[in-house]
Design an enzyme around this catalytic site. Sequence first.
Site, PDB file in Angstrom:
ATOM      1  N   HIS A  81     -32.102 -29.832   6.360  1.00  7.54           N
ATOM      2  CA  HIS A  81     -33.221 -28.945   6.014  1.00  7.54           C
ATOM      3  C   HIS A  81     -32.799 -27.933   4.957  1.00  7.54           C
ATOM      4  O   HIS A  81     -31.885 -27.137   5.191  1.00  7.54           O
ATOM      5  CB  HIS A  81     -33.723 -28.208   7.251  1.00  7.54           C
ATOM      6  CG  HIS A  81     -34.971 -27.406   7.005  1.00  7.54           C
ATOM      7  ND1 HIS A  81     -36.191 -27.989   6.747  1.00  7.54           N
ATOM      8  CD2 HIS A  81     -35.193 -26.071   6.944  1.00  7.54           C
ATOM      9  CE1 HIS A  81     -37.107 -27.058   6.576  1.00  7.54           C
ATOM     10  NE2 HIS A  81     -36.525 -25.871   6.674  1.00  7.54           N
ATOM     11  N   HIS A 126     -34.417 -25.520   1.383  1.00  5.48           N
ATOM     12  CA  HIS A 126     -35.314 -25.181   0.275  1.00  5.48           C
ATOM     13  C   HIS A 126     -34.375 -24.661  -0.809  1.00  5.48           C
ATOM     14  O   HIS A 126     -34.005 -23.478  -0.794  1.00  5.48           O
ATOM     15  CB  HIS A 126     -36.319 -24.104   0.680  1.00  5.48           C
ATOM     16  CG  HIS A 126     -36.962 -24.351   2.029  1.00  5.48           C
ATOM     17  ND1 HIS A 126     -37.902 -25.327   2.230  1.00  5.48           N
ATOM     18  CD2 HIS A 126     -36.776 -23.760   3.240  1.00  5.48           C
ATOM     19  CE1 HIS A 126     -38.278 -25.324   3.505  1.00  5.48           C
ATOM     20  NE2 HIS A 126     -37.611 -24.391   4.144  1.00  5.48           N
ATOM     21  N   GLN A 149     -34.409 -21.232  -2.799  1.00  5.88           N
ATOM     22  CA  GLN A 149     -34.119 -19.951  -2.142  1.00  5.88           C
ATOM     23  C   GLN A 149     -32.651 -19.533  -2.296  1.00  5.88           C
ATOM     24  O   GLN A 149     -32.305 -18.374  -2.047  1.00  5.88           O
ATOM     25  CB  GLN A 149     -34.508 -20.026  -0.660  1.00  5.88           C
ATOM     26  CG  GLN A 149     -36.022 -20.143  -0.484  1.00  5.88           C
ATOM     27  CD  GLN A 149     -36.454 -20.275   0.967  1.00  5.88           C
ATOM     28  OE1 GLN A 149     -35.669 -20.079   1.889  1.00  5.88           O
ATOM     29  NE2 GLN A 149     -37.712 -20.629   1.191  1.00  5.88           N
ATOM     30  N   ARG A 171     -40.233 -12.789   3.718  1.00 12.60           N
ATOM     31  CA  ARG A 171     -41.146 -13.726   3.091  1.00 12.60           C
ATOM     32  C   ARG A 171     -41.862 -13.078   1.893  1.00 12.60           C
ATOM     33  O   ARG A 171     -42.109 -13.736   0.888  1.00 12.60           O
ATOM     34  CB  ARG A 171     -42.161 -14.242   4.128  1.00 12.60           C
ATOM     35  CG  ARG A 171     -42.796 -15.541   3.706  1.00 12.60           C
ATOM     36  CD  ARG A 171     -43.709 -16.109   4.774  1.00 12.60           C
ATOM     37  NE  ARG A 171     -44.921 -15.340   4.937  1.00 12.60           N
ATOM     38  CZ  ARG A 171     -46.057 -15.835   5.437  1.00 12.60           C
ATOM     39  NH1 ARG A 171     -46.114 -17.084   5.841  1.00 12.60           N
ATOM     40  NH2 ARG A 171     -47.117 -15.084   5.558  1.00 12.60           N
ATOM     41  N   TYR A 212     -41.677 -27.507  -1.183  1.00  8.77           N
ATOM     42  CA  TYR A 212     -43.074 -27.060  -1.205  1.00  8.77           C
ATOM     43  C   TYR A 212     -43.460 -26.246  -2.426  1.00  8.77           C
ATOM     44  O   TYR A 212     -44.615 -25.839  -2.564  1.00  8.77           O
ATOM     45  CB  TYR A 212     -43.428 -26.304   0.084  1.00  8.77           C
ATOM     46  CG  TYR A 212     -42.615 -25.060   0.401  1.00  8.77           C
ATOM     47  CD1 TYR A 212     -42.970 -23.820  -0.123  1.00  8.77           C
ATOM     48  CD2 TYR A 212     -41.536 -25.123   1.272  1.00  8.77           C
ATOM     49  CE1 TYR A 212     -42.247 -22.680   0.199  1.00  8.77           C
ATOM     50  CE2 TYR A 212     -40.817 -23.992   1.603  1.00  8.77           C
ATOM     51  CZ  TYR A 212     -41.171 -22.768   1.058  1.00  8.77           C
ATOM     52  OH  TYR A 212     -40.460 -21.645   1.379  1.00  8.77           O
ATOM     53  N   ARG A 226     -49.116 -23.485  10.901  1.00  6.14           N
ATOM     54  CA  ARG A 226     -49.829 -22.424  10.186  1.00  6.14           C
ATOM     55  C   ARG A 226     -50.490 -22.971   8.935  1.00  6.14           C
ATOM     56  O   ARG A 226     -51.546 -22.514   8.526  1.00  6.14           O
ATOM     57  CB  ARG A 226     -48.846 -21.322   9.750  1.00  6.14           C
ATOM     58  CG  ARG A 226     -48.399 -20.379  10.826  1.00  6.14           C
ATOM     59  CD  ARG A 226     -47.408 -19.366  10.269  1.00  6.14           C
ATOM     60  NE  ARG A 226     -46.054 -19.905  10.214  1.00  6.14           N
ATOM     61  CZ  ARG A 226     -45.260 -19.886   9.144  1.00  6.14           C
ATOM     62  NH1 ARG A 226     -45.663 -19.361   8.016  1.00  6.14           N
ATOM     63  NH2 ARG A 226     -44.052 -20.383   9.210  1.00  6.14           N
ATOM     64  N   HIS A 284     -41.894 -27.417  10.222  1.00  2.00           N
ATOM     65  CA  HIS A 284     -41.370 -26.177  10.812  1.00  2.00           C
ATOM     66  C   HIS A 284     -42.155 -25.914  12.100  1.00  2.00           C
ATOM     67  O   HIS A 284     -43.389 -25.986  12.088  1.00  2.00           O
ATOM     68  CB  HIS A 284     -41.635 -24.971   9.899  1.00  2.00           C
ATOM     69  CG  HIS A 284     -40.879 -24.974   8.607  1.00  2.00           C
ATOM     70  ND1 HIS A 284     -41.492 -25.183   7.392  1.00  2.00           N
ATOM     71  CD2 HIS A 284     -39.575 -24.734   8.331  1.00  2.00           C
ATOM     72  CE1 HIS A 284     -40.581 -25.071   6.421  1.00  2.00           C
ATOM     73  NE2 HIS A 284     -39.416 -24.801   6.959  1.00  2.00           N
ATOM     74  N   GLU A 336     -40.688 -21.078  14.977  1.00  2.09           N
ATOM     75  CA  GLU A 336     -39.563 -20.300  14.452  1.00  2.09           C
ATOM     76  C   GLU A 336     -39.679 -18.832  14.860  1.00  2.09           C
ATOM     77  O   GLU A 336     -38.680 -18.193  15.165  1.00  2.09           O
ATOM     78  CB  GLU A 336     -39.513 -20.411  12.921  1.00  2.09           C
ATOM     79  CG  GLU A 336     -38.411 -19.551  12.285  1.00  2.09           C
ATOM     80  CD  GLU A 336     -38.336 -19.652  10.768  1.00  2.09           C
ATOM     81  OE1 GLU A 336     -39.281 -20.208  10.180  1.00  2.09           O
ATOM     82  OE2 GLU A 336     -37.347 -19.188  10.193  1.00  2.09           O
ATOM     83  N   HIS A 392     -36.276 -25.636  13.478  1.00  2.00           N
ATOM     84  CA  HIS A 392     -36.062 -24.369  14.188  1.00  2.00           C
ATOM     85  C   HIS A 392     -36.240 -24.485  15.698  1.00  2.00           C
ATOM     86  O   HIS A 392     -35.287 -24.333  16.436  1.00  2.00           O
ATOM     87  CB  HIS A 392     -36.936 -23.224  13.635  1.00  2.00           C
ATOM     88  CG  HIS A 392     -36.732 -22.945  12.192  1.00  2.00           C
ATOM     89  ND1 HIS A 392     -35.496 -22.649  11.668  1.00  2.00           N
ATOM     90  CD2 HIS A 392     -37.594 -22.936  11.128  1.00  2.00           C
ATOM     91  CE1 HIS A 392     -35.607 -22.459  10.363  1.00  2.00           C
ATOM     92  NE2 HIS A 392     -36.856 -22.632   9.997  1.00  2.00           N
ATOM     93  N   ASP A 424     -31.385 -24.551   5.241  1.00  2.00           N
ATOM     94  CA  ASP A 424     -32.667 -23.856   5.116  1.00  2.00           C
ATOM     95  C   ASP A 424     -32.746 -22.910   3.914  1.00  2.00           C
ATOM     96  O   ASP A 424     -32.929 -23.345   2.796  1.00  2.00           O
ATOM     97  CB  ASP A 424     -32.970 -23.128   6.441  1.00  2.00           C
ATOM     98  CG  ASP A 424     -34.419 -22.664   6.526  1.00  2.00           C
ATOM     99  OD1 ASP A 424     -35.218 -23.041   5.650  1.00  2.00           O
ATOM    100  OD2 ASP A 424     -34.755 -21.932   7.486  1.00  2.00           O
TER     101      ASP A 424
HETATM  102 ZN    ZN Z   1     -37.444 -24.052   6.204  1.00  2.00          ZN
END
Ligand code: ZN
Length: 454
Positions: free
Chosen positions: A54, A56, A59, A81, A120, A210, A232, A235, A269, A320
Site C-alpha cells: 500500500h 501513495h 505523499q 489531510r 488516486y 466515504r 481503505h 482507519e 488499515h 502508505d
Molecule cells: Zn492509504
Amino acid sequence: MAVIWAKHALLPAGWSDSVRVEVGADGRITNVEIAAAPAGEQVGLLLPAMVNLHSHTFQRAMAGLSEARGPQPRDTFWTWRQIMYRFLDHLTPDDVEAIATLAQMEMLEAGFATNVEFHYLHHRPGGAHYDNIAETSERIAAAAARTGIGLTLLPAHYQFGGVDRRPLGPGQQRFGTTPDEFVTLLDAAEAALRHLPPDAGIGVAPHSLRAVSPEALALCESLRPGRPLHIHLAEQIPEVDEVQAARGRRPVEWLLDNFSPDPRWTLIHLTHMTEDETRRLAATGAVAGLCPITESNLGDGIFNGTIWRDAGGRLGFGSDSNIRISLIEELRTLEYSQRLRDTGRAIFAETGRSTGRALYDAGLDGGATAAGRETGAIATGLWADLCAVSLDNAVLFGRKGDERLDSLIFAGGDGLVRDVWAAGRHIVRDGRHSDHDRIVADYLACIGRLQEVM
Ligand code: ZN
C-alpha cells in the site's frame, strides 16, 4: 540465465545453507538447489523480497511537513489531510513521476521488490481531466520502468466527499471520477502497463466507504475479476462513526453484511474493529493491509493483532504515506505496538517460529496475495523477487536460523540490505539503486520547483 548463490537462504521448507538459485531470462526462478557449490553472484543471506502492498508515492514529498501543531487544540489525521490537499494543488505530472521514482527507488533499497500503488491523484488542480485521462497513471508506470520495481497499479475510484454522498471538497477535485469515467480511466491505465515487463499488473481500488457508493463498490468488484481489490477501511474513529450513522453498521460490519470479502480483497488499515468484526473478517481470508509507520505517524490507533492472528487472519505491510520507507521498521513497529498495548513480548511468535520469522512470513504471504503477483517465496516458477542481506556486520554475524530475521528486524537497519532483484532485474547492488544519483538529482529539482510555488 543468472545464478545467485547464498550462504543461507529462507526457502519454503525453512532455512537452508549453500543455496543456488537460477533465474531465467524471463525473470522467473527456474531452479533451486541446496548444498550447492559457490557460483555466480555470491551473497550472505538471501530472502524472498517482500511486496509493499500500500502506497501513495506522491505523499513522499510532504514527509516531515505536517509535524507542527495547527491552530486546532488537537492535531489529528484530519489536519494532516488538509496539508496534503494544499500540497496537492501544485503537483504537475512531471512532479508525480519524479516523486514516484524516488519513492520506488527507496522501496527497492529497503528490500521491497514490488510497489502496489493505490493511485488516486488523477486530474489537474481544480479537477479538469488531462488530455489523457490516465496521464498520472502513465507517470507511475514510467517511474516503474525507470526504477525496475515490480508494479501493481491500483487506479482508485473516488466519487464523493463523504458517506452521505456530499460533493467532493475543494482539496478532492483532483481525485474524482464518475463510475463511467472510472471505467475509461482503468482501461487506459491498464494499457499503460503494456510498456512494462510482464510482471506488472492491474487491480482496482474503490477509495473508501466515504468516497464510493455501495453501487460503485459493486461496480469496482466486477471490473477485473480475479485481480486485487483494495479499499481503505476503518482507519479513523470519525470515519467509523460516519459510516455507522449513515448505514447503521460499522464499516467492517457493513462490508461483511453487504459483500463477500475473500482473498482477493485487501482492507487497508482495519485499525478500529470490534473483536467480533476482527474474527469474522479474519475468517474470510481477506488480507489486512497494515501500514504501521504511517498509522503511528497519523495517530490512527493500534491494530487488533493478537485476535486477528489467533483467528488465522492474513496480513501484509505497506508504506502508505511514505513518511519513512523502511520494511524492517514496518514489521518492528507492528510488533512494538502490540507489546505496548498488551505489556507482553514476542506477540507474533508461534511455536517453532520466532517473532521476526512469523512477521516476515506473514508479510510475504499477504503481500503476494495483495499484489496479485506470483511471488513470496524462493521457489521454482515464481518471479525472482529476492533480497540479499549482508552477514558480515555487528548485527547479524554468527546468528542462526530465525535469529537472523529477529536481529535484522529488531536490531538492524535498512543499510544491511545489499542486493535486490525484482522479477530477476538486479537493480540494487551494495545497498544502492543502479540509477540512485540521477533519481535523487531529479527529485531535488522537483522539490526546488515546488518550494517556490507553495
Ligand atoms: Zn492509504
